[in-house]
Write a protein that holds these residues in place. Structure first.
Motif, PDB file in Angstrom:
ATOM      1  N   ILE A   1      -3.981  -6.988  -6.263  1.00 51.62           N
ATOM      2  CA  ILE A   1      -3.265  -6.427  -7.166  1.00 51.62           C
ATOM      3  C   ILE A   1      -2.221  -7.597  -7.508  1.00 51.62           C
ATOM      4  CG2 ILE A   1      -1.031  -5.063  -7.792  1.00 51.62           C
ATOM      5  CD1 ILE A   1      -2.680  -2.870  -6.066  1.00 51.62           C
ATOM      6  N   HIS A   2      -1.624  -8.331  -6.397  1.00 50.40           N
ATOM      7  CA  HIS A   2      -0.876  -9.655  -6.797  1.00 50.40           C
ATOM      8  C   HIS A   2      -1.437 -10.759  -7.699  1.00 50.40           C
ATOM      9  CE1 HIS A   2       1.586 -13.008  -4.901  1.00 50.40           C
ATOM     10  NE2 HIS A   2       2.225 -12.500  -6.020  1.00 50.40           N
TER      11      HIS A   2
ATOM     12  N   ALA B   1      -0.235  10.245 -11.145  1.00 52.59           N
ATOM     13  CA  ALA B   1      -1.340  11.147 -11.306  1.00 52.59           C
ATOM     14  C   ALA B   1      -0.502  12.575 -11.606  1.00 52.59           C
ATOM     15  CB  ALA B   1      -2.027  11.313  -9.971  1.00 52.59           C
ATOM     16  N   ALA B   2       0.772  12.758 -11.088  1.00 51.26           N
ATOM     17  CA  ALA B   2       1.080  13.907 -11.293  1.00 51.26           C
ATOM     18  C   ALA B   2       1.756  14.115 -12.705  1.00 51.26           C
ATOM     19  CB  ALA B   2       2.561  14.156 -10.384  1.00 51.26           C
TER      20      ALA B   2
ATOM     21  N   ILE C   1      -8.746  -4.731  -9.149  1.00 56.84           N
ATOM     22  CA  ILE C   1      -8.309  -4.725  -8.094  1.00 56.84           C
ATOM     23  C   ILE C   1      -8.848  -4.256  -6.845  1.00 56.84           C
ATOM     24  CG2 ILE C   1      -6.026  -4.484  -9.612  1.00 56.84           C
ATOM     25  CD1 ILE C   1      -5.862  -1.559  -8.648  1.00 56.84           C
ATOM     26  N   SER C   2     -10.020  -3.649  -6.917  1.00 58.71           N
ATOM     27  CA  SER C   2     -10.936  -3.011  -5.791  1.00 58.71           C
ATOM     28  C   SER C   2     -11.648  -4.029  -5.171  1.00 58.71           C
ATOM     29  CB  SER C   2     -11.629  -1.967  -6.373  1.00 58.71           C
ATOM     30  OG  SER C   2     -10.661  -0.734  -6.953  1.00 58.71           O
ATOM     31  N   PHE C   3     -11.795  -5.342  -5.563  1.00 61.61           N
ATOM     32  CA  PHE C   3     -12.634  -6.472  -5.017  1.00 61.61           C
ATOM     33  C   PHE C   3     -12.078  -6.398  -3.681  1.00 61.61           C
ATOM     34  CE2 PHE C   3     -14.146  -7.431  -9.337  1.00 61.61           C
ATOM     35  CZ  PHE C   3     -15.687  -7.305  -9.248  1.00 61.61           C
ATOM     36  N   LEU C   4     -12.963  -7.050  -2.714  1.00 65.89           N
ATOM     37  CA  LEU C   4     -12.353  -7.391  -1.341  1.00 65.89           C
ATOM     38  C   LEU C   4     -11.672  -8.747  -1.731  1.00 65.89           C
ATOM     39  CD1 LEU C   4     -15.252  -6.899   1.041  1.00 65.89           C
ATOM     40  CD2 LEU C   4     -13.342  -5.505   0.891  1.00 65.89           C
ATOM     41  N   TYR C   5     -10.547  -8.769  -0.944  1.00 72.41           N
ATOM     42  CA  TYR C   5      -9.796 -10.155  -1.025  1.00 72.41           C
ATOM     43  C   TYR C   5     -10.526 -11.349  -0.836  1.00 72.41           C
ATOM     44  CZ  TYR C   5      -5.927 -13.482  -0.466  1.00 72.41           C
ATOM     45  OH  TYR C   5      -5.073 -14.442  -0.576  1.00 72.41           O
TER      46      TYR C   5
ATOM     47  N   TRP D   1       0.835  -1.093   0.153  1.00 73.97           N
ATOM     48  CA  TRP D   1       0.122  -0.096  -0.084  1.00 73.97           C
ATOM     49  C   TRP D   1       0.884   1.135   0.100  1.00 73.97           C
ATOM     50  CZ3 TRP D   1      -4.406   1.695  -1.600  1.00 73.97           C
ATOM     51  CH2 TRP D   1      -4.896   2.835  -1.067  1.00 73.97           C
ATOM     52  N   GLU D   2       1.872   1.198   0.612  1.00 71.83           N
ATOM     53  CA  GLU D   2       2.752   2.331   0.802  1.00 71.83           C
ATOM     54  C   GLU D   2       3.401   2.540  -0.700  1.00 71.83           C
ATOM     55  OE1 GLU D   2       5.731   1.647   3.636  1.00 71.83           O
ATOM     56  OE2 GLU D   2       4.467   1.821   5.375  1.00 71.83           O
ATOM     57  N   LEU D   3       3.969   1.524  -1.204  1.00 69.97           N
ATOM     58  CA  LEU D   3       4.410   1.842  -2.706  1.00 69.97           C
ATOM     59  C   LEU D   3       3.165   2.260  -3.865  1.00 69.97           C
ATOM     60  CD1 LEU D   3       6.737  -1.387  -2.899  1.00 69.97           C
ATOM     61  CD2 LEU D   3       7.236   1.059  -2.776  1.00 69.97           C
ATOM     62  N   PHE D   4       2.014   1.474  -3.429  1.00 70.64           N
ATOM     63  CA  PHE D   4       0.779   2.109  -4.150  1.00 70.64           C
ATOM     64  C   PHE D   4       0.482   3.434  -4.220  1.00 70.64           C
ATOM     65  CE2 PHE D   4      -3.709   2.826  -5.026  1.00 70.64           C
ATOM     66  CZ  PHE D   4      -3.744   2.255  -6.202  1.00 70.64           C
ATOM     67  N   GLU D   5       0.559   4.059  -2.922  1.00 77.01           N
ATOM     68  CA  GLU D   5       0.181   5.382  -2.736  1.00 77.01           C
ATOM     69  C   GLU D   5       1.308   6.344  -3.511  1.00 77.01           C
ATOM     70  OE1 GLU D   5      -0.258   5.923   1.446  1.00 77.01           O
ATOM     71  OE2 GLU D   5      -2.212   6.581   1.046  1.00 77.01           O
TER      72      GLU D   5
END
Length: 316
Positions: A279-280, A232-233, A263-267, A221-225
């Motif tokens: 994501i994996h 986005a930039a 990738i937004s579905f619950l695991y 999650w840290e790398l995703f952010e």
């Protein structure tokens, strides 16, 4: 500096327990303010309604807030049934799936309301007011007595000396409230311990793999952010430059709506596969084309942290 680093590491390792503790303390403090400053029992026929509202309604509001601030709730609901297409599965199956996935959310959201009720029962103000206006309790405590007993019982919350008029064989209203409060606390702790033991016993992965999984989820999650901010930039910069320079944008690869949805579905867990996140799973299944997302597999309670790695973000 070492002590500060050690304290931060401790907070990170026990952030869930510390979070629950802070929520409980804030709830207890709020209950104390309400009962001391706001609550004023009318000591008349409205006692039952007035006391019950102060005991139950704030707990219900805290439960709703618990759902609202939980990222898992919105990850489950967002885009689940868009207007342009109907839900593919049957209503009963969809309802069952949602209920199973919302059970852990409900457990977390119940911390604050249960704390409110338990603390309120121990302080006894709300219960004493509500019970003194309850017809069943009045008939029980004033059995074979004149109407004057019923009238005195209603006024007990406003005058503690009147409690001496209650027969000795009955507990005082405050004692009843505190007894119920301690029984509630004991019940909650027992259910929480048994549930935790059962969840860990039924875990499909070992203890050390679970620790690794939590580390992976946090780092992912840290790398995703970080990557999302950079991506986005760059996209924003390209669009702004093209706008001011009146040029056509160069090709820029960005995930499609379908990719974001997958990738937004619950695991969900599958013992035949070893994916540590959606994501994996997405990147190892031909961008999600070789499997069906959002169906099948198991919703394992102990792996709920996979969807809650981003719980610190704003959910609105």
């Amino acid at each position: 500096m070492d002590k500060l680093r050690g304290a931060m590491d401790f907070c990170i390792r026990h952030q869930t327990v510390l979070g629950y503790s802070i929520v409980s303390l804030l709830t207890a403090a709020s209950e104390w303010i309400f009962s001391s400053v706001v609550f004023k029992c009318p000591c008349n026929s409205m006692n039952m309604l007035y006391g019950s509202v102060f005991l139950i309604v704030p707990a219900f509001i805290l439960l709703l807030l618990g759902y609202m601030v939980n990222a898992r709730t919105w990850r489950l609901l967002t885009g689940s049934c868009p207007l342009q297409k109907r839900c593919s599965s049957s209503p009963w199956r969809t309802c069952t799936r949602y209920c199973n996935m919302l059970m852990p959310v409900t457990a977390r959201a119940s911390v604050a309301p249960l704390t409110w009720i338990a603390v309120a029962l121990l302080r006894a103000s709300f219960y004493e007011c509500a019970a003194s206006g309850n017809s069943l309790i009045k008939n029980l405590m004033c059995k074979d007595k004149e109407q004057e007993c019923h009238e005195l019982l209603v006024k007990i919350p406003c005058n503690e000396k009147l409690s001496k008029s209650v027969p000795d064989e009955f507990l005082s209203l405050q004692a009843q409230s505190q007894l119920i409060g301690w029984l509630l606390i004991a019940s909650i702790m027992t259910v929480a311990l048994i549930s935790t033991c059962v969840i860990h016993c039924r875990s499909p992965v070992s203890y050390l793999q679970l620790k690794f999984w939590k580390i992976y989820s946090k780092k992912e999650w840290e790398l995703f952010e970080t990557k999302a901010e950079e991506h986005a930039a760059r996209l924003a910069e390209i669009n702004i430059n093209c706008f001011f320079e009146a040029t056509d944008p160069a090709p820029f690869q960005t995930p499609s709506n379908e990719d974001w949805q997958k990738i937004s579905f619950l695991y969900t867990f599958n013992s035949q596969e070893q994916y540590y996140s959606m994501i994996h799973k997405f990147v190892n299944t031909n961008r999600g084309n070789s499997v069906t997302f959002g169906e099948g597999d198991q919703c394992v309670p102990i792996l709920g942290f996979v969807d809650e790695a981003s719980a610190g973000e704003s959910v609105f």
